[in-house]
Design an enzyme around this catalytic site. Structure first.
Site, PDB file in Angstrom:
ATOM      1  N   CYS A 107      -5.702   0.647  26.583  1.00 17.20           N
ATOM      2  CA  CYS A 107      -5.871   2.094  26.535  1.00 17.20           C
ATOM      3  C   CYS A 107      -7.226   2.429  25.901  1.00 17.20           C
ATOM      4  CB  CYS A 107      -4.752   2.751  25.752  1.00 17.20           C
ATOM      5  SG  CYS A 107      -5.038   4.519  25.740  1.00 17.20           S
ATOM      6  N   GLY A 108      -8.097   2.979  26.705  1.00 18.61           N
ATOM      7  CA  GLY A 108      -9.447   3.289  26.235  1.00 18.61           C
ATOM      8  C   GLY A 108      -9.497   4.494  25.315  1.00 18.61           C
ATOM      9  N   HIS A 109      -8.764   5.549  25.667  1.00 19.13           N
ATOM     10  CA  HIS A 109      -8.879   6.758  24.835  1.00 19.13           C
ATOM     11  C   HIS A 109      -8.336   6.481  23.434  1.00 19.13           C
ATOM     12  CE1 HIS A 109      -4.559   7.831  25.142  1.00 19.13           C
ATOM     13  NE2 HIS A 109      -4.826   8.603  24.117  1.00 19.13           N
ATOM     14  N   ASP A 140      -2.960  11.805  32.333  1.00 10.73           N
ATOM     15  CA  ASP A 140      -3.966  11.594  31.289  1.00 10.73           C
ATOM     16  C   ASP A 140      -4.856  12.826  31.180  1.00 10.73           C
ATOM     17  OD1 ASP A 140      -5.658  10.571  29.412  1.00 10.73           O
ATOM     18  OD2 ASP A 140      -6.104   8.718  30.503  1.00 10.73           O
ATOM     19  N   GLY A 195     -10.146   5.659  29.613  1.00 10.28           N
ATOM     20  CA  GLY A 195     -11.159   4.660  29.263  1.00 10.28           C
ATOM     21  C   GLY A 195     -10.992   3.334  29.973  1.00 10.28           C
TER      22      GLY A 195
END
Ligand SMILES: O=C(O)[C@H]1NCC[C@@H]1O
Length: 408
Positions: A103-105, A308, A313
């Site tokens: 998970c990028g965020h 999202d 990300g």
């Protein structure tokens, strides 16, 4: 950062303490205390959390303490890579359906949080290196798909600097299917297909597997400029079914280095025509625009059709790897990826993606790259959650959307 004392309430769980942040509008509930002990490697801890403590995910993600589109990160200070010194902290990611691999965020939010807390929350905090030239602190985060390197802008006080972007370098990322024809069997067809029996989509990995399809190809000629949320939800749900139920498409979610099978995390609807709109001067978005060569917009449906709010990300890593493989994004060039939220709130910046380095080749000479993803995260508050022993809901959470479907 001082975190207040947890609320006291006798009940079936210990109080669970969380710090809340948002990254480009997408929430991250960072759970740092109160979860039952998890042991072993990070993936073993994830398996235990899934098998034995899934009610904690439901309590923290779903109603009445969360909502359908809530996202969570459970800090895991003891993992095999933390023990060996390859990472400073581990983390498990969770959403409305289960636990994800990347998970990028949340990584961007965790970067700031981990720089801001003390050793009680982050035992290896003191080991982080501050670089006075770039005024940043770097840390290695052990996530289920590997290790991501996070760079956090830092003030002279040692706290994170909210006015500059956090960045992370992804795990090796690659395309698994370029302009691939997906047959859509009759039972999975949606109205906007208008008689088409197949669609063309791209597939790529950026720590999780993503399917990218243009809004037009999905059957929405006006693109993401005119969002038909319910219809797009329905179409992406059926497209995902058409992909995951087709045994001939397994290679699209297979690691090109190890041949290990993965799962399709979600469908990203893209609109490359919805590009640049000047951001107000002095904003994070305007600063990002000074450096980027282009801009596009996406809408990501993942897990149980969660939406999202951020530009996703992990999927930016996948999209950069894909664009690079297609020859559209040379190394060194930056591109801005917007979500509907960053497109609407022009003071918020989209995520900026670029090829960070070449990570080799896999399978039939396919290119593998690591991607740099930049974005901003902000604190929104903190929570201390309890479950009272008289509460008829017990240690559980629900989604009114799912209840409505059951009774439909
Ligand atoms: O930024 C990301 O990668 C994600 N945001 C929610 C869903 C994905 O994990």
């Amino acid at each position: 950062m001082e975190i207040p004392q947890p609320l006291e309430a006798p009940g079936p769980i210990r109080p669970i303490t969380c710090v809340e942040m948002h990254t480009a509008g997408e929430p991250t509930r960072i759970i740092w205390n109160g979860i039952p002990p998890l042991t072993g490697t990070l993936l073993e801890q994830r398996a235990q959390a899934k098998a034995q403590f899934d009610e904690f995910r439901r309590v923290l993600m779903l109603e009445p303490r969360g909502h359908y589109d809530m996202y969570g990160a459970i800090l895991r200070p003891d993992t095999e890579l933390v023990a060996s010194g390859k990472a400073h902290m581990g983390v498990l990611f969770m959403h409305n359906e289960g636990f994800s691999t990347m998970c990028g965020h949340a990584t961007i939010a965790l970067g700031r949080f981990l720089v801001d807390v003390d050793e009680k929350v982050f035992p290896r905090r003191k080991e982080l290196k501050y670089d006075p030239v770039s005024r940043t602190t770097t840390l290695n985060l052990h996530v289920p798909c590997g290790v991501v390197e996070v760079t956090v802008p830092t003030l002279a006080s040692g706290k994170s600097d909210a006015s500059r972007p956090v960045s992370f370098v992804s795990v090796p990322s690659f395309a698994t299917g370029i302009s691939f024809q997906i047959p859509v069997p009759e039972k999975y067809r949606w109205a906007e297909l208008r008689g088409k029996t197949a669609v063309t989509a791209d597939f790529a990995y950026g720590g999780a597997y993503y399917c990218m399809i243009s809004a037009e190809e999905l059957g929405f000629p006006s693109g993401l400029g005119e969002v038909k949320l319910q219809e797009m939800d329905h179409a992406t749900k059926l497209l995902k079914e058409a992909v995951v139920t087709n045994p001939d498409l397994k290679h699209l979610t297979r690691d090109i280095r190890t041949a290990e099978e993965g799962v399709l995390y979600g469908i990203m609807i893209t609109d490359a025509r919805l590009g640049h709109v000047s951001a107000p001067e002095g904003t994070a978005a305007a600063r990002a625009q000074l450096e980027a060569s282009g801009e596009e917009t996406g809408l990501y449906f993942f897990a149980n059709q969660q939406i999202d709010r951020s530009p996703t990300g992990g999927c930016v890593a996948a999209r950069v790897a894909l664009a690079h493989a297609k020859g559209f994004l040379p190394a060194g060039e930056k591109r801005i990826y917007n979500s509907l939220v960053t497109r609407t709130y022009r003071g918020l910046s989209g995520f900026v993606g670029s090829v960070f380095d070449d990570a080799g080749t896999g399978g039939a000479d396919q290119q593998i790259v690591r991607v740099c993803v930049e974005g901003y995260a902000y604190y929104t508050g903190y929570h201390s959650f309890v479950v009272e022993k008289e509460d008829g809901l017990g240690v559980d959470g629900f989604s009114v959307r799912d209840i409505a479907f059951v009774h439909a």
